[in-house]
Design an enzyme around this catalytic site. Structure first.
Site, short mmCIF file in Angstrom:
data_model
loop_
_atom_site.label_atom_id
_atom_site.label_comp_id
_atom_site.label_asym_id
_atom_site.label_seq_id
_atom_site.Cartn_x
_atom_site.Cartn_y
_atom_site.Cartn_z
N ARG A 74 0.79 -1.22 0.00
CA ARG A 74 0.00 0.00 0.00
C ARG A 74 0.83 1.28 0.00
O ARG A 74 0.62 2.16 -0.83
CB ARG A 74 -0.94 0.05 1.22
N THR A 75 1.74 1.40 0.96
CA THR A 75 2.46 2.67 1.10
C THR A 75 3.28 2.94 -0.15
O THR A 75 3.25 4.05 -0.70
CB THR A 75 3.37 2.62 2.35
N HIS B 252 4.88 5.75 11.61
CA HIS B 252 4.39 5.64 10.23
C HIS B 252 3.45 6.84 10.06
O HIS B 252 2.23 6.69 10.01
CB HIS B 252 3.65 4.30 10.08
N LYS C 103 25.89 -3.99 -1.91
CA LYS C 103 27.36 -3.87 -1.93
C LYS C 103 27.88 -3.21 -0.66
O LYS C 103 29.07 -2.95 -0.53
CB LYS C 103 27.80 -3.07 -3.15
N ARG D 248 11.17 3.82 3.52
CA ARG D 248 10.78 2.83 4.54
C ARG D 248 12.03 2.02 4.88
O ARG D 248 12.74 1.57 3.98
CB ARG D 248 9.68 1.90 4.05
N1 CP Z 1 -0.44 -0.06 5.85
C1 CP Z 1 0.78 -0.30 5.30
O1 CP Z 1 1.80 0.34 5.67
O2 CP Z 1 0.80 -1.25 4.34
P1 CP Z 1 2.05 -1.73 3.52
O3 CP Z 1 3.00 -2.38 4.50
O4 CP Z 1 1.55 -2.66 2.47
O5 CP Z 1 2.71 -0.49 2.94
#
Ligand code: CP
Length: 321
Positions: free
Chosen positions: A70-71, A148, A99, A120
């Site tokens: 999603r993100t 998040h 590397k 991320r």
């Molecule tokens: N909600 C969320 O962060 O989903 P993903 O891990 O798929 O990005």
């Protein structure tokens, strides 16, 4: 602000221009209202026209050291729908990270090509580190069990869109409150509003003290309990989380708590008719598929709202909203 000491005349001085988005603590109610207003406009834009050219000529580097559906894809969709371009690095094993290239050098490389970086990473504090080394804005897309922030923004936007307000609501969070970074960020964001919390988890997955400290210091009422039956009837929002298997060092412990909560039709029958069920997704087993057809199940609408929030953030940080 990173790019310049002041906002160029052709860009919008919105309080976000050139800023990193690292933590929900950066947001007060005025800033939240602004982002939600822009996100709502983005929703209307997408529903009417599909796309726009607001960010034409801009490039997003989408750097993911951890899995994401999603993100990652909603940031990419957000950039593309606003006319921008993307450098997707979703498999760092195929990048020079393999590397041995460090995070600071990786972000310094990507900012040579892009106007904004989404990151991320599995380590708490990694987004702040990246922001320290980057001269272009960095957006935190999840740093380990830390925060998040863009998820929290889309979560709260969903509450607004579903229930019309955030004040005077009872927010019940259920599941893995220890490792679930989304509930950490959302709780810290919701203390800006007049809400009451109930934190429902097994003993070993309780909300961390640093998050409870924020709740206590803001003067909000909260309860901690194990049995969701005792609170579901009072819930305005039931925010369900997955038990984060990947954060456990002892898988036997994971097996003991993995199916501790399963939200099913029987449980939903105890809830208010206008309650809303949310989940950051992915789900494993914690919400029964039969609940998907319940109009109170908001998690797929919530997921779609992620794109509107990320469109609003990208446009705002790049001075175009
Ligand atoms: N909600 C969320 O962060 O989903 P993903 O891990 O798929 O990005």
């Amino acid at each position: 602000m990173k790019d310049a000491g002041r906002v160029p005349a052709d860009l919008v001085d919105n309080g976000f221009y050139g800023q990193d988005i690292i933590s929900v603590s950066q947001f007060d109610r005025d800033k939240l209202d602004y982002i939600y207003r822009v996100a709502h406009e983005m929703r209307v834009l997408v529903e009417r026209f599909g796309s726009a050219d607001l960010l034409q000529g801009k490039i997003l580097a989408n750097l993911f050291y951890e899995p994401s559906t999603r993100t990652s894809s909603s940031f990419m969709a957000a950039m593309l729908r606003l006319g921008g371009q993307i450098i997707p690095i979703n498999n760092v094993q195929y990048s020079s990270v393999t590397k041995g290239e460090s995070l600071p050098d990786t972000v310094r490389t990507l900012e040579s090509y892009a106007d904004i970086i989404v990151l991320r990473h599995p380590e708490v504090g990694s987004a702040a580190t990246a922001a320290h080394y980057a001269s272009k804005p960095v957006i935190n897309a999840g740093d380990g069990v830390g925060e998040h922030p863009t998820q929290a923004l889309l979560d709260q936007f969903t509450i607004l869109e579903e229930l019309g307000r955030v004040d005077d609501l009872k927010i019940v969070m259920v599941g893995d409150l220890r490792y679930g970074r989304t509930v950490h960020s959302l709780t810290k964001l919701l203390v800006n509003y007049g809400v009451e919390f109930a934190f429902v988890s097994p003993e070993i997955l309780r909300m961390p003290d640093d998050v409870l400290d924020v709740v206590r210091q803001s003067g909000h009422a909260y309860t901690e309990l194990d049995d969701v039956h005792n609170v579901i009837g009072d819930a305005d929002v039931l925010y369900v989380t997955r038990v984060q298997k990947e954060r456990f060092t002892d898988l036997a412990q994971y097996d003991r708590v993995r199916d501790h909560y399963i939200i099913d039709e029987e449980l939903m029958a105890l809830a208010k008719p206008e309650m809303c069920v949310m989940h950051p997704l992915p789900r494993v087993n914690e919400i029964s598929y039969a609940v998907d057809d319940d109009p109170r199940a908001a998690y797929f609408r919530q997921m779609r709202n992620g794109m509107y929030i990320r469109m609003a953030l990208l446009a705002s940080v790049l001075g175009k909203a």
